[in-house]
Design an enzyme around this catalytic site. Structure first.
Site, PDB file in Angstrom:
ATOM      1  N   SER A 129     -30.494  29.924 -18.646  1.00 42.32           N
ATOM      2  CA  SER A 129     -30.467  30.191 -17.248  1.00 42.32           C
ATOM      3  C   SER A 129     -31.850  30.600 -16.801  1.00 42.32           C
ATOM      4  O   SER A 129     -32.771  31.038 -17.715  1.00 42.32           O
ATOM      5  CB  SER A 129     -29.624  31.265 -17.017  1.00 42.32           C
ATOM      6  N   GLU A 171     -26.967  28.016  -8.431  1.00 44.19           N
ATOM      7  CA  GLU A 171     -26.388  27.097  -9.438  1.00 44.19           C
ATOM      8  C   GLU A 171     -24.829  27.720  -9.970  1.00 44.19           C
ATOM      9  O   GLU A 171     -24.939  28.842 -10.212  1.00 44.19           O
ATOM     10  CB  GLU A 171     -27.229  27.111 -10.738  1.00 44.19           C
ATOM     11  N   LYS A 213     -31.787  31.239 -32.368  1.00 44.01           N
ATOM     12  CA  LYS A 213     -30.554  32.204 -32.094  1.00 44.01           C
ATOM     13  C   LYS A 213     -29.624  31.265 -31.096  1.00 44.01           C
ATOM     14  O   LYS A 213     -29.876  31.035 -29.685  1.00 44.01           O
ATOM     15  CB  LYS A 213     -30.874  33.329 -31.288  1.00 44.01           C
ATOM     16  N   GLU A 254     -36.278  25.468 -20.750  1.00 47.81           N
ATOM     17  CA  GLU A 254     -35.467  24.606 -20.014  1.00 47.81           C
ATOM     18  C   GLU A 254     -34.430  25.114 -19.169  1.00 47.81           C
ATOM     19  O   GLU A 254     -33.504  25.982 -19.683  1.00 47.81           O
ATOM     20  CB  GLU A 254     -34.861  23.461 -21.051  1.00 47.81           C
ATOM     21  N   CYS A 304     -26.619  21.344 -17.095  1.00 50.68           N
ATOM     22  CA  CYS A 304     -27.643  21.777 -16.543  1.00 50.68           C
ATOM     23  C   CYS A 304     -28.031  20.632 -15.359  1.00 50.68           C
ATOM     24  O   CYS A 304     -28.259  21.163 -14.364  1.00 50.68           O
ATOM     25  CB  CYS A 304     -29.098  22.163 -17.364  1.00 50.68           C
TER      26      CYS A 304
HETATM   27  P1  NAD Z   1     -28.161  32.384 -20.770  1.00 55.28           P
HETATM   28  O1  NAD Z   1     -29.482  32.431 -19.993  1.00 55.28           O
HETATM   29  O2  NAD Z   1     -27.278  33.247 -20.363  1.00 55.28           O
HETATM   30  O3  NAD Z   1     -28.321  32.115 -22.254  1.00 55.28           O
HETATM   31  C1  NAD Z   1     -28.929  31.579 -23.036  1.00 55.28           C
HETATM   32  C2  NAD Z   1     -29.400  31.833 -24.345  1.00 55.28           C
HETATM   33  O4  NAD Z   1     -30.278  32.993 -24.171  1.00 55.28           O
HETATM   34  C3  NAD Z   1     -28.194  32.893 -25.122  1.00 55.28           C
HETATM   35  O5  NAD Z   1     -28.208  32.358 -26.522  1.00 55.28           O
HETATM   36  C4  NAD Z   1     -28.405  34.063 -24.815  1.00 55.28           C
HETATM   37  O6  NAD Z   1     -27.729  34.801 -25.723  1.00 55.28           O
HETATM   38  C5  NAD Z   1     -29.750  34.167 -24.712  1.00 55.28           C
HETATM   39  N1  NAD Z   1     -30.324  35.411 -23.959  1.00 55.28           N
HETATM   40  C6  NAD Z   1     -29.891  35.676 -22.782  1.00 55.28           C
HETATM   41  N2  NAD Z   1     -30.550  37.029 -22.592  1.00 55.28           N
HETATM   42  C7  NAD Z   1     -31.594  37.073 -23.223  1.00 55.28           C
HETATM   43  C8  NAD Z   1     -32.845  37.665 -23.295  1.00 55.28           C
HETATM   44  N3  NAD Z   1     -33.116  38.845 -22.603  1.00 55.28           N
HETATM   45  N4  NAD Z   1     -33.749  37.657 -24.511  1.00 55.28           N
HETATM   46  C9  NAD Z   1     -33.536  36.660 -25.151  1.00 55.28           C
HETATM   47  N5  NAD Z   1     -32.537  35.739 -25.288  1.00 55.28           N
HETATM   48  C10 NAD Z   1     -31.392  35.994 -24.297  1.00 55.28           C
HETATM   49  O7  NAD Z   1     -27.686  30.737 -20.363  1.00 55.28           O
HETATM   50  P2  NAD Z   1     -26.248  30.246 -20.626  1.00 55.28           P
HETATM   51  O8  NAD Z   1     -25.133  30.803 -19.899  1.00 55.28           O
HETATM   52  O9  NAD Z   1     -25.965  30.215 -22.382  1.00 55.28           O
HETATM   53  O10 NAD Z   1     -26.440  28.516 -20.420  1.00 55.28           O
HETATM   54  C11 NAD Z   1     -26.255  28.083 -19.027  1.00 55.28           C
HETATM   55  C12 NAD Z   1     -27.557  27.923 -18.440  1.00 55.28           C
HETATM   56  O11 NAD Z   1     -28.468  27.234 -19.410  1.00 55.28           O
HETATM   57  C13 NAD Z   1     -27.359  27.389 -17.090  1.00 55.28           C
HETATM   58  O12 NAD Z   1     -28.363  27.829 -16.144  1.00 55.28           O
HETATM   59  C14 NAD Z   1     -27.965  25.873 -17.446  1.00 55.28           C
HETATM   60  O13 NAD Z   1     -28.535  25.135 -16.190  1.00 55.28           O
HETATM   61  C15 NAD Z   1     -28.944  26.013 -18.569  1.00 55.28           C
HETATM   62  N6  NAD Z   1     -29.164  25.034 -19.246  1.00 55.28           N
HETATM   63  C16 NAD Z   1     -30.477  24.128 -18.951  1.00 55.28           C
HETATM   64  C17 NAD Z   1     -30.740  22.997 -19.802  1.00 55.28           C
HETATM   65  C18 NAD Z   1     -31.920  22.366 -19.465  1.00 55.28           C
HETATM   66  O14 NAD Z   1     -32.459  21.342 -20.099  1.00 55.28           O
HETATM   67  N7  NAD Z   1     -32.825  22.667 -18.280  1.00 55.28           N
HETATM   68  C19 NAD Z   1     -29.986  22.696 -20.796  1.00 55.28           C
HETATM   69  C20 NAD Z   1     -28.620  23.113 -20.968  1.00 55.28           C
HETATM   70  C21 NAD Z   1     -28.532  24.330 -20.083  1.00 55.28           C
END
Ligand code: NAD
Length: 495
Positions: A239, A395, A185, A261, A296
């Site tokens: 996140s 963050e 997804k 991650e 990230c």
């Molecule tokens: P997010 O957590 O809002 O969403 C990430 C994904 O999870 C999306 O596809 C979203 O639709 C899905 N999602 C949201 N709620 C969910 C739930 N309850 N159940 C299942 N799936 C769900 O994050 P974002 O805003 O898309 O990305 C930014 C974040 O990602 C930042 O915190 C960043 O640090 C992190 N990030 C981490 C890494 C790493 O390698 N550590 C890499 C890239 C981004």
């Protein structure tokens, strides 16, 4: 128009779900998708509810058991993945425009880095297909003890929007190389490029159903995917807050293992003995402004030896001033937009809260005035900050750098500590012993010395400590995390 620049309205989009080797438009509810560069709606996706998710997982389960993906000679699996990578590389024009048009990735970077980096990652994972079969252990000599690694079955992969294709390749590549089937997804903000890449997987020879993509929001589609009873493992990037929800759902719905991650608040420590302060300034500026800080591992907290603080900040500001805000479809853009108006408002709120707590805005501190469409945020430096202030703790996911000065190594390392995150850290010094002491002390999954940011060294695993995550992407470890171990003991004493 420069070579890579393109007309965003000329991009042909196909949304939907990619199930069983075919792109299909299903489910009634639709999600409007906007371009971060100008906030205009440019496409829509359906939202997979529990029945749509079930269709994808069932297709994946069938493919896992019947397509031979897991059971064929592993080098054949690797060959298909290498061919997939080649197709991704050779379709760089189309994929990079799909990637850039609706994300924060500027076309100059999408075309020269993202697409090829994703392809190279898939190649890297493919190389492990026949390398991780297990182990033979020491037992009594008329017994044979084996640890056999096997794929889990169907892996659920959930990816963020900040590097849509690269993040998807890191989630899916190791799972597929290990022989699993995958249901991905992607983020509802950036759903299109991976759908095209999925078509290329089938063109490369991946059996239909082995790699599926479902569209939809996190709480509906993502939630149903994680809880589906036929999912055997969940791999997530996003996140920390969502990671916690996913871990909870995975535990409640069958105790599924998770790779997470998550977010970070990574420090960069600069000692006064650095060889080239110009080079350090350039690296610091890039580490907080690349992808407009929506990375990230962004180096968000500058911790600098007091004697060079002022000079270093002057140089960093000079680098900030060279950045050119603009739409992702313009080749000249070096400061891309914030992904949404909501996220831009959040960045500004966190900056203002920190100012109210006593911080000083040295530069930036608000939207880019000359950009009338989209949400662009000025690279910002906050000084007079303390560790417990908002911008040092949270963050922000935008181009906001906090600055703290130190007088000795112990103080620097103490300032680098964060109460919950431990994703990455940077240390700049020409003193080798000090660098190594810092590596030992810093609570971070990755420590960069005299450099900062990702490299093409795929063998180096990436992943955070503490609230920044569980497990690793990249490296042999990423593939191992998609294999489970079966212990076998054979008694062959009887003649
Ligand atoms: P997010 O957590 O809002 O969403 C990430 C994904 O999870 C999306 O596809 C979203 O639709 C899905 N999602 C949201 N709620 C969910 C739930 N309850 N159940 C299942 N799936 C769900 O994050 P974002 O805003 O898309 O990305 C930014 C974040 O990602 C930042 O915190 C960043 O640090 C992190 N990030 C981490 C890494 C790493 O390698 N550590 C890499 C890239 C981004």
């Amino acid at each position: 128009m420069s070579v890579l620049s393109f007309d965003p309205n000329g991009i042909r989009l196909r949304g939907g779900h990619f199930i069983n080797g075919r792109l299909m438009d299903t489910d009634i509810a639709e999600i409007d998708v906007q371009r971060p560069s100008d906030h205009s709606s440019y496409g829509a996706i359906p939202e997979a509810g529990p029945s749509g998710v079930d269709r994808a997982v069932t297709a994946a389960k069938r493919a896992f058991h019947q397509s031979g993906w897991a059971t064929r000679p592993p080098r054949e699996r690797a060959r298909v993945m290498r061919r997939w990578a080649e197709l991704i590389d050779s379709n760089v024009g189309e994929l990079s425009r799909l990637e850039a048009v609706g994300s924060t990735r500027p076309i100059s970077e999408a075309a020269t880095w993202d697409i090829h980096f994703a392809a190279e990652g898939i190649r890297f994972f493919a190389e492990h297909a026949d390398k991780l079969g297990g182990d033979v252990v020491a037992t009594r000599s008329d017994n044979l003890g084996l640890i056999i690694s096997e794929p889990y079955g169907v892996v659920a992969a959930i990816a963020p929007w900040n590097f849509p294709l690269v993040m998807a390749s890191w989630k899916c590549g190791p799972a597929l190389a290990a022989g699993n089937a995958v249901v991905l997804k992607p983020s509802e903000l950036t759903p299109f490029s991976i759908l095209r890449a999925a078509e290329l997987a089938v063109e490369a020879g991946m059996p239909p159903g082995v790699f599926n993509v479902i569209s939809g929001s996190g709480h509906i589609t993502g939630g149903a995917l994680v809880r589906h009873p036929d999912i055997s493992k969940v791999t997530f990037t996003g996140s920390t807050q969502t990671g916690i929800a996913i871990m909870q759902a995975a535990a409640e719905s069958g105790l599924k293992p998770v790779t997470l991650e998550l977010g970070g608040k990574s420090p960069q420590i600069v000692f006064a003995d650095v060889r080239s302060i110009d080079r350090v300034a350039e690296t610091i500026a890039r580490a907080i402004t690349a992808n407009a800080g929506q990375v990230c591992v962004a180096g968000t907290r500058l911790i600098v030896e007091r004697s060079i603080e002022q000079h270093l900040l002057e140089l960093v500001i000079k680098k900030f001033d060279e950045l050119r805000p603009g739409a992702t479809w313009s080749q000249e853009t070096t400061l891309p937009p914030i992904v949404s108006a909501r996220q831009a408002a959040r960045i500004h709120r966190l900056v203002q809260e920190t100012v109210a707590e006593g911080a000083i805005v040295l530069t930036g501190g608000g939207p880019v005035a000359e950009m009338s469409r989209g949400s662009f945020y000025r690279p910002t430096i906050l000084t007079s900050v303390h560790t417990d202030m908002t911008a040092c703790r949270e963050e922000i996911f935008g181009p906001v750098l906090t600055v703290q000065a130190f007088d000795d190594e112990a103080e620097a390392l103490a300032l680098a500590e964060h109460p919950s995150y431990g994703l990455a850290a940077g240390v700049y010094t020409s003193d080798l012993n000090r660098a190594l002491r810092s590596v030992r002390t810093l609570e971070a999954g990755t420590v960069w010395i005299n450099r900062y940011g990702r490299s093409a060294d795929f063998m180096l695993p990436t992943g955070g400590f503490n609230s920044s995550g569980i497990g690793k992407d990249l490296g042999r470890q990423a593939v191992e995390a998609n294999l489970r171990l079966k212990t076998t003991l054979i008694d062959f004493a009887e003649a």
